[in-house]
Structure formats: structure tokens, C-alpha cells
Scaffold this motif. Sequence first.
Motif, PDB file in Angstrom:
ATOM      1  N   ALA A  55      37.184  38.130  42.001  1.00 27.56           N
ATOM      2  CA  ALA A  55      37.162  39.326  41.154  1.00 27.56           C
ATOM      3  C   ALA A  55      37.988  39.121  39.885  1.00 27.56           C
ATOM      4  O   ALA A  55      37.611  39.586  38.804  1.00 27.56           O
ATOM      5  N   LEU A  56      39.129  38.438  40.014  1.00 26.97           N
ATOM      6  CA  LEU A  56      39.944  38.135  38.828  1.00 26.97           C
ATOM      7  C   LEU A  56      39.151  37.318  37.812  1.00 26.97           C
ATOM      8  O   LEU A  56      39.214  37.571  36.601  1.00 26.97           O
ATOM      9  N   VAL A  58      35.791  37.109  37.558  1.00 24.86           N
ATOM     10  CA  VAL A  58      34.682  37.903  37.030  1.00 24.86           C
ATOM     11  C   VAL A  58      35.185  38.895  35.977  1.00 24.86           C
ATOM     12  O   VAL A  58      34.541  39.095  34.926  1.00 24.86           O
ATOM     13  N   MET A  59      36.345  39.515  36.233  1.00 27.50           N
ATOM     14  CA  MET A  59      36.888  40.507  35.314  1.00 27.50           C
ATOM     15  C   MET A  59      37.734  39.888  34.206  1.00 27.50           C
ATOM     16  O   MET A  59      38.282  40.597  33.371  1.00 27.50           O
ATOM     17  N   ARG A  60      37.823  38.534  34.226  1.00 26.85           N
ATOM     18  CA  ARG A  60      38.564  37.793  33.207  1.00 26.85           C
ATOM     19  C   ARG A  60      40.009  38.254  33.073  1.00 26.85           C
ATOM     20  O   ARG A  60      40.555  38.354  31.969  1.00 26.85           O
ATOM     21  N   GLN A  61      40.611  38.532  34.204  1.00 29.26           N
ATOM     22  CA  GLN A  61      42.036  38.858  34.225  1.00 29.26           C
ATOM     23  C   GLN A  61      42.840  37.582  34.421  1.00 29.26           C
ATOM     24  O   GLN A  61      42.329  36.592  34.960  1.00 29.26           O
ATOM     25  N   THR A 179      48.985  43.074  36.443  1.00 30.51           N
ATOM     26  CA  THR A 179      47.883  43.982  36.762  1.00 30.51           C
ATOM     27  C   THR A 179      47.851  44.189  38.279  1.00 30.51           C
ATOM     28  O   THR A 179      48.229  43.292  39.044  1.00 30.51           O
ATOM     29  N   GLY A 230      37.510  48.344  45.536  1.00 28.15           N
ATOM     30  CA  GLY A 230      36.879  48.694  44.278  1.00 28.15           C
ATOM     31  C   GLY A 230      36.643  50.195  44.151  1.00 28.15           C
ATOM     32  O   GLY A 230      36.876  50.791  43.087  1.00 28.15           O
TER      33      GLY A 230
END
Length: 293
Positions: A55-56, A58-61, A179, A230
Motif C-alpha cells: 500500500a505504501l 501504491v500510494m507513493r508514501q 504518516t 482502509g
Amino acid sequence: MTATSHSRGAVLALLATIVIWAYSWVVMKQVLQHAGPFDFAAIRYVLGAVVLFGALLVMRQPLRPPPLLPTVLIGLCQTTAFQGLGQWALVSGGAGRVALLAYTMPFWAVLLAWLILHERLTPRRWLGLGLAAIGLVCIIEPWHGLGNTTSTLLAIGAGAAWAMGTVLSKRVFIRHAPTPLNLTAWQMLFGALMLVVIALFVPQRTIEWNWQFIGGLAYSVVMASSIAWGLWLVVLQRLPTAVASLASLGVPIMSVLLAWMILHEQPSAMEWLGIGFVLLGLVAVSGLRLRKA
């Protein structure tokens, strides 16, 4: 999309989250017929950490970890201790009872925040702690002898560990501002690695890789640890924090009801009374108002 549609979607997300997390306690109890508690917890959270790191990406965090020592301590509390003790408690305890005792976390969080973060204990919070103490006595029923004390203490310990992880997380957010997803992913990774170590050294039953175990594992990883997370972020984004906090109290109650219907765990009259006192205590400790200020 209108504000009404946003609110309606958030409420639906909240209800789905409550049901998913509540049913996960039933699933965890059922999985113990096919695997040891630490093997299951280790596999679940290793896979859960993989999903969060995905998820990190994909969300570009940022993938850079928060400060190492406090993040490791959070992982040991929120993942290793909470999940390990909770799963261990389910070996001999009912799913509804264990879920309820584990969800006493807010009481321990209030006390730990007082000791560690020097947050003031208001009269309302003292009232909540008192109501919770009465509720726990009703649920444990010490006048009936020792009974299932081991499971009870493990479940309460799980809630206290979760509370310590919450307090430590708050301190990390204040000092370093990571985050939420980044901190959750890294603490889960460290906590999962310790669960793997425990699983390797603690004798347990051999895992039965049947469809019941695989299904329970899939539900725990995909639904409880990923989709519900989510949905919860959506809830926190769109609904007032007080509403979300109050509604989350439905998880242990829904767990008791689902365990009653599916696992035939019949709460006693005294346990129902204890549930009522615990809920009143949770509402008092959270400082919720009926109206939004």
C-alpha cells in the motif's frame, strides 16, 4: 458527490468495519482448531505487513522507517504482545469474552498516558475507570473461584499492551510526524518478526493446511488487516472523531453477539451486566458528547 453521500458512505464503511473486526475474533477462535496460536499470528502479520508495504508503494508514501527504537517498541506492544496474548487467550477462552476484555484498551491508555505523557486525569475519566473496574469484576466473577483466569489475564494483558503501543505511537507522532500508514507498516513488520521467533521456539500443534485454515487466514489478512484498515481511514477522514470512537465500541459487543450465534457462547447474566458497565466506562473515558460542539 454531495456531503450527504459522503456521510452515508462513511457510515456504511463504519458499519462494515465493525462487522469485519468483530467477526475476526470468531475466525481466530475457529482457526485454533487447525493451528497453534503463535504460528497463526506470525503468518497473519507477516502477510499483513507485506500488504501494508504494498500500500505504501501504491500510494507513493515514503518507505523510510520512523525512528527505529520507538517503532520497534510499538511493534512489540501493538503487534507481538497484543496479537500474541490475544490469540493465546482464545485457546481456552471464548471469542466474545476475550474480545471484550481486549477492548478495555482505552482504560489502560488513559492510565499510561497519565504516567508517560502526563495527561491530566479528569473527573469524567476517573468515573470511566471506576465503571470499567466494576464491569471487569462482573465479567471475571472472582467469587466463582479461579475459573478461566489464565485466559482472562491474557486478554486483559493484550488490551494493556495495545494501550502501551497507542501511547508510544502518540509520542512518535508528536515528535517525528510519520504518516499513519508508514508507522503502522513498520511496527507491524517488527512485531511480526518477533512473532515468527516465538512461533519457532514455542511448541504448538502442527498446522493443518486445509481450506478452513486457509480461509480463516485469508479473512484475517485480507479483510481484517487490509480492507478494514482502509475503510477505517475513510471513516476517520469523513466522520467526526467522536462519532468514530463511539461507534468502534460496537466491535466487542458485536463480537459477543456473533460468538453467541456462531460458537454458541452463552454469556451469563453477570457477564451482560459487566458488558454494560464496561461500555458506560468506555463512553465516559472517551469524553464523548451526544452533540458535536
